[in-house]
Design a protein around this motif. Structure first.
Motif, mmCIF file in Angstrom:
data_model
loop_
_atom_site.group_PDB
_atom_site.id
_atom_site.type_symbol
_atom_site.label_atom_id
_atom_site.label_comp_id
_atom_site.label_asym_id
_atom_site.label_seq_id
_atom_site.Cartn_x
_atom_site.Cartn_y
_atom_site.Cartn_z
ATOM 1 N N ARG A 199 -8.066 8.492 18.632
ATOM 2 C CA ARG A 199 -9.219 8.315 19.511
ATOM 3 C C ARG A 199 -10.532 8.568 18.797
ATOM 4 O O ARG A 199 -11.566 8.035 19.181
ATOM 5 N N SER A 200 -10.503 9.442 17.782
ATOM 6 C CA SER A 200 -11.760 9.864 17.167
ATOM 7 C C SER A 200 -11.483 10.465 15.792
ATOM 8 O O SER A 200 -10.411 11.027 15.554
ATOM 9 N N VAL A 201 -12.455 10.322 14.907
ATOM 10 C CA VAL A 201 -12.450 11.031 13.626
ATOM 11 C C VAL A 201 -13.852 11.569 13.390
ATOM 12 O O VAL A 201 -14.829 10.993 13.870
ATOM 13 N N ALA A 202 -13.963 12.665 12.676
ATOM 14 C CA ALA A 202 -15.283 13.229 12.366
ATOM 15 C C ALA A 202 -15.207 14.031 11.081
ATOM 16 O O ALA A 202 -14.188 14.652 10.778
ATOM 17 N N PHE A 203 -16.297 14.009 10.340
ATOM 18 C CA PHE A 203 -16.467 14.861 9.172
ATOM 19 C C PHE A 203 -17.251 16.106 9.553
ATOM 20 O O PHE A 203 -18.137 16.063 10.417
ATOM 21 N N ALA A 204 -16.976 17.225 8.874
ATOM 22 C CA ALA A 204 -17.831 18.399 8.984
ATOM 23 C C ALA A 204 -19.170 18.093 8.321
ATOM 24 O O ALA A 204 -19.235 17.284 7.388
ATOM 25 N N PRO A 205 -20.253 18.728 8.753
ATOM 26 C CA PRO A 205 -21.559 18.481 8.137
ATOM 27 C C PRO A 205 -21.589 18.733 6.626
ATOM 28 O O PRO A 205 -22.339 18.082 5.907
ATOM 29 N N ASN A 206 -20.748 19.666 6.123
ATOM 30 C CA ASN A 206 -20.709 19.914 4.677
ATOM 31 C C ASN A 206 -19.763 18.969 3.940
ATOM 32 O O ASN A 206 -19.566 19.103 2.737
ATOM 33 N N SER A 207 -19.168 18.010 4.665
ATOM 34 C CA SER A 207 -18.261 16.981 4.116
ATOM 35 C C SER A 207 -16.943 17.530 3.593
ATOM 36 O O SER A 207 -16.168 16.796 2.993
ATOM 37 N N GLU A 208 -16.635 18.815 3.826
ATOM 38 C CA GLU A 208 -15.428 19.418 3.268
ATOM 39 C C GLU A 208 -14.203 19.339 4.178
ATOM 40 O O GLU A 208 -13.087 19.603 3.723
ATOM 41 N N ARG A 209 -14.383 19.016 5.451
ATOM 42 C CA ARG A 209 -13.269 18.918 6.386
ATOM 43 C C ARG A 209 -13.390 17.628 7.187
ATOM 44 O O ARG A 209 -14.482 17.113 7.431
ATOM 45 N N ILE A 210 -12.227 17.138 7.617
ATOM 46 C CA ILE A 210 -12.139 15.961 8.483
ATOM 47 C C ILE A 210 -11.255 16.356 9.653
ATOM 48 O O ILE A 210 -10.277 17.090 9.492
ATOM 49 N N VAL A 211 -11.597 15.873 10.843
ATOM 50 C CA VAL A 211 -10.717 16.061 11.994
ATOM 51 C C VAL A 211 -10.353 14.687 12.535
ATOM 52 O O VAL A 211 -11.180 13.784 12.595
ATOM 53 N N THR A 212 -9.073 14.525 12.887
ATOM 54 C CA THR A 212 -8.608 13.331 13.590
ATOM 55 C C THR A 212 -8.066 13.771 14.945
ATOM 56 O O THR A 212 -7.465 14.835 15.065
ATOM 57 N N VAL A 213 -8.316 12.944 15.954
ATOM 58 C CA VAL A 213 -7.912 13.255 17.318
ATOM 59 C C VAL A 213 -7.071 12.103 17.838
ATOM 60 O O VAL A 213 -7.485 10.940 17.743
ATOM 61 N N GLY A 214 -5.904 12.433 18.385
ATOM 62 C CA GLY A 214 -4.997 11.398 18.845
ATOM 63 C C GLY A 214 -4.648 11.510 20.304
ATOM 64 O O GLY A 214 -4.855 12.548 20.938
ATOM 65 N N GLU A 215 -4.086 10.439 20.834
ATOM 66 C CA GLU A 215 -3.595 10.452 22.212
ATOM 67 C C GLU A 215 -2.344 11.306 22.361
ATOM 68 O O GLU A 215 -1.848 11.503 23.472
ATOM 69 N N ASP A 216 -1.837 11.837 21.242
ATOM 70 C CA ASP A 216 -0.661 12.710 21.269
ATOM 71 C C ASP A 216 -1.002 14.158 21.617
ATOM 72 O O ASP A 216 -0.179 15.044 21.469
ATOM 73 N N ARG A 217 -2.260 14.414 22.049
ATOM 74 C CA ARG A 217 -2.738 15.737 22.451
ATOM 75 C C ARG A 217 -2.880 16.694 21.280
ATOM 76 O O ARG A 217 -2.905 17.915 21.461
ATOM 77 N N VAL A 218 -2.974 16.160 20.072
ATOM 78 C CA VAL A 218 -3.112 16.974 18.874
ATOM 79 C C VAL A 218 -4.382 16.573 18.130
ATOM 80 O O VAL A 218 -4.677 15.386 17.988
ATOM 81 N N ALA A 219 -5.136 17.582 17.683
ATOM 82 C CA ALA A 219 -6.217 17.356 16.720
ATOM 83 C C ALA A 219 -5.703 17.852 15.376
ATOM 84 O O ALA A 219 -5.020 18.878 15.305
ATOM 85 N N ARG A 220 -5.997 17.106 14.331
ATOM 86 C CA ARG A 220 -5.510 17.491 13.010
ATOM 87 C C ARG A 220 -6.674 17.696 12.056
ATOM 88 O O ARG A 220 -7.605 16.894 12.017
ATOM 89 N N LEU A 221 -6.582 18.786 11.317
ATOM 90 C CA LEU A 221 -7.614 19.170 10.361
ATOM 91 C C LEU A 221 -7.138 18.800 8.965
ATOM 92 O O LEU A 221 -6.000 19.080 8.592
ATOM 93 N N TRP A 222 -8.039 18.141 8.199
ATOM 94 C CA TRP A 222 -7.724 17.637 6.862
ATOM 95 C C TRP A 222 -8.785 18.094 5.860
ATOM 96 O O TRP A 222 -9.936 18.308 6.231
ATOM 97 N N SER A 223 -8.396 18.195 4.593
ATOM 98 C CA SER A 223 -9.377 18.456 3.541
ATOM 99 C C SER A 223 -10.125 17.170 3.221
ATOM 100 O O SER A 223 -9.746 16.085 3.664
ATOM 101 N N ASP A 224 -11.177 17.279 2.423
ATOM 102 C CA ASP A 224 -11.945 16.093 2.040
ATOM 103 C C ASP A 224 -11.173 15.186 1.082
ATOM 104 O O ASP A 224 -11.609 14.076 0.785
ATOM 105 N N ALA A 225 -9.985 15.644 0.638
ATOM 106 C CA ALA A 225 -9.111 14.808 -0.189
ATOM 107 C C ALA A 225 -7.985 14.189 0.629
ATOM 108 O O ALA A 225 -7.103 13.518 0.088
ATOM 109 N N GLY A 226 -7.990 14.449 1.947
ATOM 110 C CA GLY A 226 -6.962 13.880 2.807
ATOM 111 C C GLY A 226 -5.694 14.699 2.909
ATOM 112 O O GLY A 226 -4.676 14.206 3.376
ATOM 113 N N VAL A 227 -5.744 15.977 2.503
ATOM 114 C CA VAL A 227 -4.584 16.868 2.597
ATOM 115 C C VAL A 227 -4.552 17.497 3.987
ATOM 116 O O VAL A 227 -5.562 18.043 4.454
ATOM 117 N N HIS A 228 -3.398 17.429 4.650
ATOM 118 C CA HIS A 228 -3.259 17.986 5.991
ATOM 119 C C HIS A 228 -3.308 19.501 5.932
ATOM 120 O O HIS A 228 -2.595 20.133 5.155
#
Length: 195
Positions: A38-67
């Motif tokens: 449903r949504s993706v966003a970067f942290a203002p410092n570009s070091e984290r990414i969040v993905t949001v899904g219809e599966d009721r889970v938000a996932r936090l990732w590093s800026d290299a794409g590591v879960h």
């Protein structure tokens, strides 16, 4: 990303792809969700990414794409996620009538924001990060301290509140509603300044 070095694309199969903007090359495929994103966003410092899904889970990732973490406290579909201006806090908001604050480094739950009686449609932080505002299908918006305590409820709209934003100095909140009005509020007292 805020630093311009990365781009994330999100897909209906639950995956996201991380790209280098200078070369156009694929950096990582981020695949952990079991439903459409449903949504993706970067942290203002570009070091984290969040993905949001219809599966009721938000996932936090590093800026290299590591879960880094799966955030799993919501009981309804998560509508979106926003990082605080200092990148230290992640806020998720959901159709389950709640928003939740998480530590952006490891995904530890910090505080639930409860009290809305309809889906939370939008969330944003004040520029100083000390407060945030939620907009809801229950016809209200609510201003909260960054620790999770309610400051004031903004009540007066007669239909879903779709968006809420602080003024740059944090003294006002602007709300936009399906009732075909926008309202400007004092963010401390909750009084309407203008409709």
């Amino acid at each position: 990303s805020p630093d311009g070095l990365r781009l994330v694309t999100a897909y209906g199969d639950g995956s996201a792809q991380l790209w280098a903007t200078d070369t156009g090359k694929l950096v990582a495929i981020m695949r952990r969700h079991t439903g459409p994103l449903r949504s993706v966003a970067f942290a203002p410092n570009s070091e984290r990414i969040v993905t949001v899904g219809e599966d009721r889970v938000a996932r936090l990732w590093s800026d290299a794409g590591v879960h880094l973490a799966g955030l799993t406290a919501h009981t309804g579909a998560i509508s979106g996620a926003v990082f605080s201006p200092d990148s230290g806090v992640l806020a998720t908001y959901s159709e389950d009538h709640t928003a939740i604050l998480w530590g952006a480094q490891g995904g530890k739950q910090l505080a639930p924001l409860t009290g809305h009686t309809g889906a939370v449609k939008d969330l944003s932080f004040a520029a100083d990060g000390r407060r945030l505002v939620t907009a809801s299908a229950d016809h209200t918006a609510r201003v909260w301290h960054s620790g999770g305590a309610l400051v004031v409820e903004l009540a007066g709209h007669t239909d879903h509140v779709r968006m809420a934003r602080f003024s740059p100095d944090g003294s006002r909140v602007l709300t936009v509603s399906d009732d075909t009005t926008a309202r400007l509020w004092n963010s401390t007292s909750g009084n309407v300044v203008a409709t």
